[in-house]
Motif scaffolding. Structure first.
Motif, PDB file in Angstrom:
ATOM      1  N   GLU A 247      -1.633  67.180 -31.973  1.00 51.15           N
ATOM      2  CA  GLU A 247      -1.643  68.139 -30.856  1.00 51.15           C
ATOM      3  C   GLU A 247      -2.845  67.900 -29.944  1.00 51.15           C
ATOM      4  O   GLU A 247      -2.719  67.910 -28.712  1.00 51.15           O
ATOM      5  CB  GLU A 247      -1.687  69.559 -31.429  1.00 51.15           C
ATOM      6  N   ILE A 248      -3.999  67.656 -30.539  1.00 46.72           N
ATOM      7  CA  ILE A 248      -5.223  67.443 -29.760  1.00 46.72           C
ATOM      8  C   ILE A 248      -5.119  66.181 -28.915  1.00 46.72           C
ATOM      9  O   ILE A 248      -5.398  66.183 -27.711  1.00 46.72           O
ATOM     10  CB  ILE A 248      -6.449  67.376 -30.702  1.00 46.72           C
ATOM     11  N   VAL A 249      -4.699  65.080 -29.542  1.00 47.67           N
ATOM     12  CA  VAL A 249      -4.622  63.812 -28.814  1.00 47.67           C
ATOM     13  C   VAL A 249      -3.572  63.883 -27.703  1.00 47.67           C
ATOM     14  O   VAL A 249      -3.785  63.370 -26.600  1.00 47.67           O
ATOM     15  CB  VAL A 249      -4.330  62.651 -29.791  1.00 47.67           C
ATOM     16  N   SER A 250      -2.457  64.535 -27.956  1.00 41.34           N
ATOM     17  CA  SER A 250      -1.423  64.683 -26.915  1.00 41.34           C
ATOM     18  C   SER A 250      -1.945  65.465 -25.718  1.00 41.34           C
ATOM     19  O   SER A 250      -1.647  65.142 -24.560  1.00 41.34           O
ATOM     20  CB  SER A 250      -0.188  65.389 -27.500  1.00 41.34           C
ATOM     21  N   GLN A 251      -2.749  66.487 -25.999  1.00 37.37           N
ATOM     22  CA  GLN A 251      -3.327  67.271 -24.897  1.00 37.37           C
ATOM     23  C   GLN A 251      -4.296  66.435 -24.067  1.00 37.37           C
ATOM     24  O   GLN A 251      -4.323  66.529 -22.830  1.00 37.37           O
ATOM     25  CB  GLN A 251      -4.050  68.496 -25.454  1.00 37.37           C
ATOM     26  N   ILE A 252      -5.067  65.574 -24.734  1.00 40.70           N
ATOM     27  CA  ILE A 252      -5.999  64.694 -24.024  1.00 40.70           C
ATOM     28  C   ILE A 252      -5.228  63.755 -23.096  1.00 40.70           C
ATOM     29  O   ILE A 252      -5.638  63.504 -21.961  1.00 40.70           O
ATOM     30  CB  ILE A 252      -6.847  63.884 -25.022  1.00 40.70           C
ATOM     31  N   VAL A 253      -4.092  63.237 -23.559  1.00 42.11           N
ATOM     32  CA  VAL A 253      -3.264  62.352 -22.724  1.00 42.11           C
ATOM     33  C   VAL A 253      -2.772  63.095 -21.486  1.00 42.11           C
ATOM     34  O   VAL A 253      -2.793  62.559 -20.366  1.00 42.11           O
ATOM     35  CB  VAL A 253      -2.085  61.795 -23.538  1.00 42.11           C
ATOM     36  N   ILE A 254      -2.360  64.338 -21.656  1.00 40.63           N
ATOM     37  CA  ILE A 254      -1.886  65.135 -20.507  1.00 40.63           C
ATOM     38  C   ILE A 254      -3.020  65.357 -19.514  1.00 40.63           C
ATOM     39  O   ILE A 254      -2.842  65.198 -18.298  1.00 40.63           O
ATOM     40  CB  ILE A 254      -1.320  66.487 -20.990  1.00 40.63           C
ATOM     41  N   ALA A 290      -3.878  57.926 -30.633  1.00 41.79           N
ATOM     42  CA  ALA A 290      -3.949  57.813 -29.168  1.00 41.79           C
ATOM     43  C   ALA A 290      -2.887  56.850 -28.650  1.00 41.79           C
ATOM     44  O   ALA A 290      -2.220  57.114 -27.639  1.00 41.79           O
ATOM     45  CB  ALA A 290      -5.340  57.346 -28.749  1.00 41.79           C
ATOM     46  N   GLY A 291      -2.708  55.715 -29.349  1.00 39.50           N
ATOM     47  CA  GLY A 291      -1.685  54.749 -28.946  1.00 39.50           C
ATOM     48  C   GLY A 291      -0.297  55.342 -29.007  1.00 39.50           C
ATOM     49  O   GLY A 291       0.512  55.189 -28.080  1.00 39.50           O
ATOM     50  N   PHE A 297       4.116  59.263 -24.018  1.00 36.47           N
ATOM     51  CA  PHE A 297       3.919  59.718 -22.636  1.00 36.47           C
ATOM     52  C   PHE A 297       4.556  58.747 -21.639  1.00 36.47           C
ATOM     53  O   PHE A 297       5.266  59.166 -20.723  1.00 36.47           O
ATOM     54  CB  PHE A 297       2.414  59.845 -22.360  1.00 36.47           C
ATOM     55  N   ILE A 298       4.300  57.462 -21.799  1.00 39.34           N
ATOM     56  CA  ILE A 298       4.843  56.455 -20.868  1.00 39.34           C
ATOM     57  C   ILE A 298       6.363  56.454 -20.927  1.00 39.34           C
ATOM     58  O   ILE A 298       7.046  56.343 -19.895  1.00 39.34           O
ATOM     59  CB  ILE A 298       4.287  55.051 -21.208  1.00 39.34           C
ATOM     60  N   ARG A 299       6.900  56.593 -22.122  1.00 39.34           N
ATOM     61  CA  ARG A 299       8.349  56.568 -22.292  1.00 39.34           C
ATOM     62  C   ARG A 299       9.014  57.722 -21.535  1.00 39.34           C
ATOM     63  O   ARG A 299      10.102  57.572 -20.979  1.00 39.34           O
ATOM     64  CB  ARG A 299       8.671  56.638 -23.788  1.00 39.34           C
ATOM     65  N   ASN A 300       8.348  58.868 -21.499  1.00 34.32           N
ATOM     66  CA  ASN A 300       8.961  60.066 -20.900  1.00 34.32           C
ATOM     67  C   ASN A 300       8.520  60.345 -19.470  1.00 34.32           C
ATOM     68  O   ASN A 300       9.055  61.249 -18.827  1.00 34.32           O
ATOM     69  CB  ASN A 300       8.640  61.290 -21.767  1.00 34.32           C
ATOM     70  N   GLU A 304       6.047  56.425 -11.664  1.00 27.93           N
ATOM     71  CA  GLU A 304       5.787  55.010 -11.936  1.00 27.93           C
ATOM     72  C   GLU A 304       4.299  54.669 -11.874  1.00 27.93           C
ATOM     73  O   GLU A 304       3.787  53.905 -12.684  1.00 27.93           O
ATOM     74  CB  GLU A 304       6.560  54.140 -10.935  1.00 27.93           C
ATOM     75  N   TYR A 305       3.604  55.246 -10.900  1.00 31.76           N
ATOM     76  CA  TYR A 305       2.164  54.979 -10.776  1.00 31.76           C
ATOM     77  C   TYR A 305       1.430  55.465 -12.027  1.00 31.76           C
ATOM     78  O   TYR A 305       0.573  54.770 -12.575  1.00 31.76           O
ATOM     79  CB  TYR A 305       1.610  55.669  -9.534  1.00 31.76           C
ATOM     80  N   THR A 306       1.787  56.656 -12.495  1.00 33.92           N
ATOM     81  CA  THR A 306       1.141  57.215 -13.681  1.00 33.92           C
ATOM     82  C   THR A 306       1.457  56.371 -14.913  1.00 33.92           C
ATOM     83  O   THR A 306       0.598  56.158 -15.769  1.00 33.92           O
ATOM     84  CB  THR A 306       1.609  58.667 -13.905  1.00 33.92           C
ATOM     85  N   ARG A 307       2.684  55.863 -15.006  1.00 27.95           N
ATOM     86  CA  ARG A 307       3.052  55.003 -16.139  1.00 27.95           C
ATOM     87  C   ARG A 307       2.168  53.755 -16.161  1.00 27.95           C
ATOM     88  O   ARG A 307       1.741  53.311 -17.228  1.00 27.95           O
ATOM     89  CB  ARG A 307       4.521  54.589 -16.035  1.00 27.95           C
ATOM     90  N   ARG A 308       1.903  53.206 -14.989  1.00 22.34           N
ATOM     91  CA  ARG A 308       1.055  52.006 -14.934  1.00 22.34           C
ATOM     92  C   ARG A 308      -0.357  52.314 -15.399  1.00 22.34           C
ATOM     93  O   ARG A 308      -0.972  51.532 -16.137  1.00 22.34           O
ATOM     94  CB  ARG A 308       1.039  51.432 -13.510  1.00 22.34           C
ATOM     95  N   ARG A 309      -0.900  53.457 -14.950  1.00 17.06           N
ATOM     96  CA  ARG A 309      -2.252  53.819 -15.360  1.00 17.06           C
ATOM     97  C   ARG A 309      -2.328  54.031 -16.876  1.00 17.06           C
ATOM     98  O   ARG A 309      -3.284  53.609 -17.534  1.00 17.06           O
ATOM     99  CB  ARG A 309      -2.710  55.101 -14.633  1.00 17.06           C
TER     100      ARG A 309
END
Length: 823
Positions: A247-254, A290-291, A297-300, A304-309
């Motif tokens: 939950e923590i790592v997913s929030q950091i990704v968001i 994190a990976g 995150f990238i899958r969903n 497109e710009y955010t996926r690249r980042r």
């Protein structure tokens, strides 16, 4: 290599190879990063034989092993009980030192005796845990330090009995004596992480601490909530079985990359300070989690710009993780966006060295790409990840051969380069001494009809194969025969880069200087010779001869070249002095002066010539250049300073005044004549910009000068120009720390700053000058600017205020931040 030399080959096989393979395994990224330090690597090698092939997965376990190894290395040998008793005493001392805000790692002898007791302190010294590093200047008392600062942090973590030592939140009274907010103090971060990695602390207690961090929310303060959460995320690298980890790592990704707002049907991102710190903490947290979170995150993600980042971040943290690698392969195969596929392939190449899938993808993109910008990026990426890869080199070579390299480019610059050269530059990184790459470049040189293409290919060839004869000869030929002067200049520059100390190039240039009748050719050859063979007498003599017996353009060029290759050379200095005295044009004389300033440091003949010139020359610009150069080669020369002071009274143009003041500032530090001249100019000038520039210069050469400070304060109060006020406040803050007017002005200007209308950003200036008590003032002044209305209507203004307050929060204790917010 260090590991290989540190471990002996054992009966069971190559221990060093076993250790390297263990470090390369998935989940060992944190340990791998830690043992890049030679001391830790040495300790790990000593520990490895007792680990039965199983590396620790946290820093705390690693240091636990180091401590055990340390005791095995040292005499006297202690039994387990003695070790634990000494560890406890060292923990008390380490914690005592960490609580000292000024000198955490400097431990006075008297303190060590008092905290540890005489016997334990003396034993720690004999073993080498504590070492005498200095003595107090007044009392001669011994100052001790731990074997390494990280060991002090580790022992301090062992001495912490309860997580409330780090955080005891009293929301309504953070300044209560029982309140603790060490989670927000940088010096405690490593201690906290090591505490979370301790095996003797119960999971329930660690969970309680993590929950307290995650739920740290105060209505008025969102900054501290984010900071506590980021610390919890970093803690996942040590506390791997935490129930909240995913939950923590997913929030950091968001927070790092954004989310899709279903209600508004658009992609939302967070303020830059949050985004930047969230992406950084992804590198600190549990890499595997994190990976996985980034893959999901990238899958969903639909942006497109955010996926690249996010894909780029995945490449930075996903090394050795099978799930990450398989997903990147999938993304490469399914994405319809060329740029996304390129970023994914580059990330895959960074994760998995020489990945055939990544290389094949980039090769395919390179072949099919229509957009030149994308093609250039793909070639660059292939150059980053395909080192020594036969497939990558073969693909680049094939494309170099089939691309159009004979097309003539009228404006041949870095934005207008043939595809073959863009591809060839990638070979510099991946094709070192590779015969296929060398053959392709030789072929390109011989088949291209475009001289500039030949020269660039020759330079690349010389970079991947030192002293390559084809590269050297190609550039020499261009210097000898090719007519356009700019191209001949480029060839000489390239030869200077790749022909250092090359005997063939040196001999050819010497011969060219002696035989060529073309003065431009001789000049270029001489300058190039001086760069590849320092102090070459033929080069110096040729340039000296050209400075005497050529037209003014060539004499100017010879003077310029002498300034590049003739440092401290008496022949070159004498020639420049002669040119200064005898030149018929001011431009040549000025160039000779500049070159003399570059090569004649402390040379009496050079100093004398410039002093003489200042006494006789009537040209203002010539005198300006001569005074500057005299100040360079003879520090605080009174003639140089008096000349600049004299000129200060005659220059009226704003740019010339700036140039003159800048030169006087460089050579007139603490000089009373220069100081008096600046003060007088401030007193007599009615121009606002002149007074501002002069006050800035005055403050630089005479720290805390009262006239400079008074002038800047006056300009801040009376000027109607926001840029003038911002510049004045920024300068005032640099000249005098904690000046209230400087700070108040910048705080006032931040909300009204608009980049379209203003050159100077008060946010940048404020961040540069803030220190100490300034942080509290900034928080009090900007807190009311973080309203929801400003956020909606002027995101940029809100973001600037947010960045300043975040910076303040990171440099203040929590009670001080609380007090500043409620002031």
């Amino acid at each position: 290599m260090f590991i290989k030399h540190s471990l002996l080959r054992g009966a069971g096989g190559d221990l060093s190879q076993q250790l390297r393979e263990a470090l390369a395994a998935s989940g060992k990224e944190r340990i791998r990063d830690l043992v890049k330090n030679p001391l830790r690597c040495s300790l790990l090698c000593g520990t490895w034989q007792s680990l039965d092939g199983d590396l620790p997965d946290t820093k705390a376990k690693l240091y636990q092993g180091f401590v055990t190894t340390f005791y095995q290395w040292k005499k006297p040998r202690l039994n387990w009980i003695q070790q634990q008793e000494l560890n406890a005493a060292l923990g008390k001392l380490a914690l005592s030192g960490m609580l000292n805000e000024t000198d955490r790692f400097q431990l006075p002898e008297s303190v060590a005796y008092r905290v540890m007791g005489a016997s334990q302190f003396e034993l720690a010294c004999r073993l080498g845990w504590l070492n005498l590093v200095a003595r107090d200047a007044e009392t001669a008392e011994g100052i001790y330090a731990f074997y390494h600062p990280t060991f002090q942090e580790y022992f301090a973590a062992l001495a912490v009995e309860d997580w409330h030592f780090f955080l005891n939140h009293i929301p309504k009274n953070p300044q209560h004596p029982d309140a603790r907010y060490r989670i927000f103090e940088k010096q405690w971060k490593e201690v906290i992480l090591l505490w979370l990695g301790r095996e003797d602390v119960g999971k329930e207690e660690k969970e309680a601490f993590i929950k307290a961090l995650v739920k740290f929310k105060v209505g008025w303060d969102k900054f501290s909530g984010y900071r506590a959460y980021f610390l919890a995320a970093a803690g996942m690298a040590e506390f791997k079985d935490c129930s909240l980890a995913d939950e923590i790592v997913s929030q950091i990704v968001i927070w790092g990359f954004g989310y899709f707002n279903k209600q508004k049907q658009d992609w939302r991102t967070f303020l830059d300070p949050i985004v930047d710190r969230a992406r950084e903490v992804l590198k600190e947290t549990d890499r595997e989690k994190a990976g996985s979170a980034l893959v999901e995150f990238i899958r969903n993600s639909g942006d497109e710009y955010t996926r690249r980042r996010a894909t780029k971040s995945l490449g930075q943290i996903g090394k050795y993780h099978p799930e990450t690698i398989s997903y990147l392969v999938e993304l490469i195969g399914t994405s319809q966006d060329e740029h996304t596929r390129c970023v994914a392939a580059e990330s895959l190449g960074e994760i998995e060295k020489n990945s055939p899938v990544a290389i094949a993808t980039l090769v395919e993109l390179l072949r099919k790409s229509v957009d030149k910008k994308t093609g250039k990026q793909v070639a660059y990426s292939l150059g980053k990840i395909g080192k020594d890869s036969p497939e990558a080199i073969a693909a680049l070579v094939e494309l170099i051969r089939t691309s159009d390299h004979n097309h003539f480019y009228p404006h041949y610059c870095r934005y207008n380069v043939p595809t073959c050269i863009i591809l060839a530059y990638s070979l510099v990184k991946i094709g070192k001494n590779n015969p296929v790459a060398l053959a392709a470049l030789v072929e390109l040189i011989r088949t291209s009809e475009h001289k500039v293409t030949q020269e660039r290919a020759a330079e690349i060839l010389g970079r991947i194969d030192k002293d390559n004869p084809v590269a050297i000869e190609t550039l020499l030929e261009s210097i000898r025969n090719y007519r356009p002067k700019d191209t001949r200049y480029q060839a000489a520059e390239k030869l200077a880069r790749i022909g250092k100390n090359n005997p063939v190039a040196i001999a050819a240039l010497v011969e060219l200087i002696r035989t060529s009748r073309n003065k431009v050719t001789r000049w270029r050859a001489a300058e190039c010779l001086g760069k590849i063979d320092k102090d070459n007498p033929v080069a110096i003599s040729a340039l000296v001869e050209l400075s005497r017996n050529s037209n003014e353009r060539t004499r100017w060029s010879a003077a310029d070249s002498l300034g590049k290759i003739g440092k401290n050379n008496p022949v070159a200095i004498a020639a420049l002095v002669e040119l200064i005295r005898n030149s018929g044009t001011e431009s040549t004389r000025c160039q000779a002066i500049k070159s003399l300033g570059a090569i004649g440091k402390n040379n009496p003949e050079a100093i004398s010539a410039l002093v003489e010139l200042l006494g006789t020359s009537q040209g203002e610009y010539t005198r300006l250049i001569a005074a500057e150069c005299l100040g360079k080669i003879d520090n605080n020369n009174p003639v140089a300073i008096s000349t600049l002071v004299e000129l200060l009274g005659t220059f009226q143009n704003g740019y010339h005044l700036w140039e003159l003041g800048n030169k006087l500032e460089k050579i007139g530090k603490d000089n009373p004549v220069a100081i008096a001249a600046f003060v007088e100019l401030i007193r007599t000038s009615g121009d606002e910009n002149t007074r501002l520039q002069t006050a800035e210069f005055l403050g630089e050469i005479d720290q805390n000068n009262p006239v400079a400070i008074a002038t800047l304060v006056e300009l801040i109060r009376n000027s109607d120009n926001a840029d003038t006020r911002c510049r004045a406040a920024s300068s005032l803050g640099r000249i005098e720390k904690y000046h209230p007017v400087a700070l108040a002005t910048l705080i006032e200007l931040i909300p009204s700053y608009h980049p379209e209308y203003s050159l100077f950003d008060p946010t940048d200036s404020l961040l540069k000058i803030m220190t100490g008590k300034d942080f509290a003032t900034a928080v009090s002044g900007l807190k009311n600017r973080l309203t929801s209305e400003i956020y909606k209507n002027d995101l940029g203004r809100n973001e600037r205020c947010h960045e300043v307050i975040w910076n303040c929060a990171e440099n203040m204790t929590y009670p001080d931040f609380y007090q500043a917010w409620h002031a």
